[in-house]
Design a protein around this motif. Structure first.
Motif, short mmCIF file in Angstrom:
data_model
loop_
_atom_site.label_atom_id
_atom_site.label_comp_id
_atom_site.label_asym_id
_atom_site.label_seq_id
_atom_site.Cartn_x
_atom_site.Cartn_y
_atom_site.Cartn_z
N MET A 138 26.04 9.69 -35.13
CA MET A 138 24.73 10.04 -35.65
C MET A 138 23.81 8.82 -35.68
N LEU A 139 24.33 7.69 -36.13
CA LEU A 139 23.52 6.47 -36.15
C LEU A 139 23.15 6.03 -34.74
N ARG A 140 24.08 6.19 -33.80
CA ARG A 140 23.79 5.84 -32.40
C ARG A 140 22.64 6.72 -31.88
N ARG A 141 22.66 8.00 -32.23
CA ARG A 141 21.60 8.89 -31.75
C ARG A 141 20.25 8.49 -32.34
N ALA A 142 20.23 8.16 -33.63
CA ALA A 142 18.97 7.76 -34.26
C ALA A 142 18.43 6.47 -33.63
N LEU A 143 19.30 5.47 -33.45
CA LEU A 143 18.84 4.20 -32.87
C LEU A 143 18.46 4.37 -31.40
N SER A 144 19.16 5.26 -30.70
CA SER A 144 18.82 5.53 -29.29
C SER A 144 17.42 6.11 -29.18
N ASN A 145 17.07 7.04 -30.09
CA ASN A 145 15.74 7.62 -30.07
C ASN A 145 14.67 6.57 -30.33
N LEU A 146 14.94 5.67 -31.29
CA LEU A 146 13.95 4.65 -31.60
C LEU A 146 13.77 3.66 -30.44
N ILE A 147 14.88 3.23 -29.86
CA ILE A 147 14.79 2.25 -28.76
C ILE A 147 14.13 2.88 -27.53
N SER A 148 14.50 4.12 -27.19
CA SER A 148 13.87 4.77 -26.02
C SER A 148 12.39 4.99 -26.27
N ASN A 149 12.04 5.32 -27.50
CA ASN A 149 10.63 5.50 -27.85
C ASN A 149 9.88 4.18 -27.72
N ALA A 150 10.53 3.07 -28.14
CA ALA A 150 9.88 1.75 -28.04
C ALA A 150 9.70 1.36 -26.58
N ILE A 151 10.73 1.59 -25.76
CA ILE A 151 10.61 1.25 -24.33
C ILE A 151 9.49 2.07 -23.68
N ARG A 152 9.39 3.33 -24.02
CA ARG A 152 8.40 4.22 -23.41
C ARG A 152 6.97 3.75 -23.70
N HIS A 153 6.74 3.14 -24.88
CA HIS A 153 5.37 2.78 -25.27
C HIS A 153 5.10 1.28 -25.17
N THR A 154 6.03 0.55 -24.56
CA THR A 154 5.82 -0.90 -24.40
C THR A 154 5.21 -1.17 -23.02
N PRO A 155 4.14 -1.97 -22.96
CA PRO A 155 3.54 -2.30 -21.66
C PRO A 155 4.50 -3.13 -20.81
N PRO A 156 4.40 -3.03 -19.50
CA PRO A 156 5.27 -3.84 -18.62
C PRO A 156 5.14 -5.33 -18.92
N GLY A 157 6.25 -6.02 -18.79
CA GLY A 157 6.28 -7.47 -19.02
C GLY A 157 6.42 -7.87 -20.48
N GLN A 158 6.50 -6.91 -21.39
CA GLN A 158 6.62 -7.21 -22.82
C GLN A 158 8.08 -7.04 -23.28
N THR A 159 8.32 -7.29 -24.58
CA THR A 159 9.68 -7.30 -25.12
C THR A 159 9.81 -6.34 -26.31
N VAL A 160 10.91 -5.57 -26.32
CA VAL A 160 11.27 -4.75 -27.49
C VAL A 160 12.24 -5.57 -28.33
N GLN A 161 11.85 -5.83 -29.58
CA GLN A 161 12.64 -6.68 -30.47
C GLN A 161 13.36 -5.83 -31.52
N VAL A 162 14.69 -5.96 -31.57
CA VAL A 162 15.49 -5.28 -32.60
C VAL A 162 16.10 -6.34 -33.49
N SER A 163 15.88 -6.21 -34.83
CA SER A 163 16.37 -7.20 -35.79
C SER A 163 17.27 -6.51 -36.80
#
Length: 464
Positions: free
Chosen positions: A356-381
Motif C-alpha cells: 500500500m505504501l509503495r502504491r501511494a509513493l508510486s502515485n506521488l513520484i509518477s505525478n511529480a515526473i509528469r509535471h516536471t519540466p525537462p532537465g529538472q530534478t524530482v527530489q525525495v527526502s
C-alpha cells in the motif's frame, strides 16, 4: 408503550421532588409538634408532683395524714383531665381522684421499685378508648412512711388535634404536589419553547436547503452549542453533497469519453469492409480504452474499500528508502526519456503495509515526473523524528493556485478546468494516496510556492 414527553417527565420530576421535600418537612414538623405537647405535659405533671410532694413532706403525724386527703382534693380543684392515685406500702389505694383510670402495672412497678421510680419518665397508654400520659414517683411523708404517687393527664384532645393536623398536612402536600406539577408543566413548556423553534427549523432542512443555517444569536446558552454543532454538520453535509454531485458529473464525463471513442471506432469499423490488419488495429485501440476504464473501475473499487475500512494495512517494518529506490529503478526509463533526474536523501523506517505504501509513493513520484519540466530534478527526502517519519516529494514546475490546493485529493479533480485528459490518468491517483495515508494513521499536505510543488507525508514510526 407510549413514551412520555420531556415536558411531562420534568413536570413529574418536579412533583416527585416537591412531594419528597414536603413529606420530609411534614414529618419533622409533626415530630416537633408532638415533642412540644410531650414537653408541656411533662412540665404540668412535674408541677403537680412537686405540689403533692410538698404536702406529703409536711405530713409528719397521723392527724396530718388524715387531713392530707382533703388537702389533695382542694389542691386539685379546677384541674380538669388530671387524675391522681396514691398507694401505700401494701399496694392499697390510699387516695384517688374521680375518674382516675391507671394501668395497674404502672402502680405496681413503682411500688416494687421505689428507687427507680423517679419524676421525668413519661408513660403513655390508652384506657377505654381514651389516651393518657402520666408518670409515677415514690415519695415519703414527714414521718417517713413511703407512698407511690401517680399523676396522669387526659391527652385525647392532643390526639384529635394531631390526627386532624396529619390529615390537613397530607391534603396540603397532595395539593402542593399537583400545583407543582401544573406549574412545572407550564414553566417547562415555556422554557423548552426555544427547543421547539429549533426543531421546527431543523424539520425544514432538506437536501435542497442545506445552505440554510440555524440562527444561534438569540438562543439560550444551553442550545447554542447544539445549534453550532448542527450548523457545522450542515456545512459538512452541504460540502459532501456538492462533492458527490461533482463526483457523479466527473465520473459520467470520464466514462463518456472512452465509451464514445469505442462507439465511434465500432461504427467506423462497421461502415465498410476492412482487412485483417485494420480490424486488428481497431481492436488494439479499443483495448486501450477498455484498459483505461478497467483501471478507473479498479481504482474506484480500491477507494470504496479503503473508505469503508475493508482494506486493513498490514503491520511490518518498511524501509522507505528501499521502497523509493525500487520505484526510482522502475521509473528510470521514463524519467530519462523526459530528461528528468531522480534524487533521494535521508532514510526512515515505519510500520505499515509495504504494498500500500509503495502504491501511494508510486502515485506521488509518477505525478511529480509528469509535471516536471525537462532537465529538472524530482527530489525525495526522508527524515525520522522518533515516533514519526516524514516523506517529501518535491518537483519544480508551474505553481498550483492556492484555491485548488485543498481539493487536490478529491476524486476526479483537476486543476485544468478544461478537463482535457492529455493522457494524465483519470484523476484518482492523489485520492488513493490520501486514502492509504489515512489508513495508516498518517497525514499528507501539499504546498506550491516559488515554482515548486511539495507533497509531504507524516507517518507514525510504529503501529498504535
Amino acid at each position: 408503550m407510549k413514551t412520555l414527553s420531556l415536558t411531562a417527565r420534568i413536570s413529574l420530576l418536579f412533583a416527585v421532588a416537591a412531594s419528597l421535600v414536603l413529606l420530609t418537612t411534614g414529618y419533622f414538623l409533626t415530630q416537633v409538634v408532638e415533642a412540644h405537647f410531650r414537653e408541656g405535659d411533662r412540665q404540668e405533671l412535674n408541677g403537680k408532683l412537686e405540689l403533692i410532694k410538698n404536702l406529703f413532706k409536711h405530713a409528719s403525724s397521723q392527724k396530718d395524714l388524715d387531713l392530707l386527703a382533703q388537702q389533695l382534693d382542694d389542691a386539685l380543684v379546677g384541674h380538669h383531665g388530671l387524675a391522681v392515685v396514691v398507694t401505700d406500702e401494701t399496694g392499697e389505694i390510699w387516695f384517688a381522684t374521680s375518674g382516675a383510670d391507671f394501668p395497674q402495672t404502672l402502680l405496681n412497678d413503682c411500688q416494687a421499685r421505689p428507687a427507680g421510680c423517679t419524676a421525668g419518665t413519661l408513660q403513655q397508654w390508652k384506657q377505654s378508648g381514651i389516651s393518657y400520659r402520666g408518670m409515677a414517683v415514690s415519695m415519703t411523708t414527714g414521718g417517713g412512711r413511703p407512698y407511690a404517687v401517680a399523676v396522669a393527664l387526659n391527652i385525647q384532645h392532643h390526639v384529635l388535634f394531631m390526627n386532624r393536623f396529619r390529615s390537613v398536612l397530607a391534603l396540603a402536600i397532595a395539593l402542593a404536589a399537583l400545583a407543582t406539577a401544573g406549574l412545572g408543566w407550564i414553566a417547562t413548556r415555556w422554557g423548552l419553547s426555544p427547543l421547539r423553534q429549533v426543531t421546527h427549523m431543523v424539520a425544514g432542512v432538506s437536501a435542497e436547503r442545506l445552505a440554510e443555517r440555524l440562527p444561534a444569536t438569540h438562543l439560550p446558552t444551553e442550545l447554542k452549542p447544539l445549534a453550532t454543532a448542527f450548523n457545522a454538520m450542515l456545512a459538512r453535509l452541504d460540502d459532501s453533497f456538492r462533492r458527490l454531485s461533482e463526483f457523479s458529473s466527473d465520473i459520467a464525463h470520464e466514462l463518456r469519453t472512452p465509451i464514445s471513442n469505442l462507439m465511434t471506432q465500432t461504427q467506423v469499423a462497421l461502415s465498410s469492409a476492412r482487412n485483417k490488419d485494420e480490424y486488428k488495429e481497431i481492436l488494439y485501440s479499443s483495448l486501450e480504452e477498455y484498459e483505461r476504464m478497467a483501471q478507473m473501475v479498479g481504482d474506484m473499487l480500491y477507494l470504496a474499500q479503503t473508505d469503508n475500512g475493508l482494506l486493513k494495512p498490514g503491520l511490518e517494518k518498511v524501509s522507505l528508502a528501499n521502497v523509493i529506490q525500487d520505484l526510482f529503478d522502475y521509473f528510470e526509463a521514463w524519467a530519462e526519456e523526459r530528461a528528468i533526474s531522480l534524487t533521494l536523501t535521508g532514510s526512515a523506517t515505519v510500520s505499515g503495509d509495504r504494498l500500500m505504501l509503495r502504491r501511494a509513493l508510486s502515485n506521488l513520484i509518477s505525478n511529480a515526473i509528469r509535471h516536471t519540466p525537462p532537465g529538472q530534478t524530482v527530489q525525495v527526502s526522508l527524515a525520522g523524528h522518533g515516533d514519526s517519519a516524514t516523506v517529501s516529494v518535491e518537483n519544480p514546475g508551474p505553481e498550483i493556485p492556492a484555491e485548488h490546493l485543498p481539493r487536490l485529493f478529491d476524486r476526479f479533480y483537476r486543476v485544468d478546468s478544461s478537463r482535457q485528459r492529455k493522457g494524465d490518468g483519470a484523476g484518482l491517483g492523489l485520492a488513493i494516496v490520501k486514502s492509504i495515508i489515512d489508513a495508516h494513521g498518517g497525514l499528507i499536505t501539499v504546498t506550491s510556492t516559488n515554482q515548486k510543488t511539495r507533497f509531504q507525508i507524516t507517518l507514525p514510526a510504529s503501529a498504535k
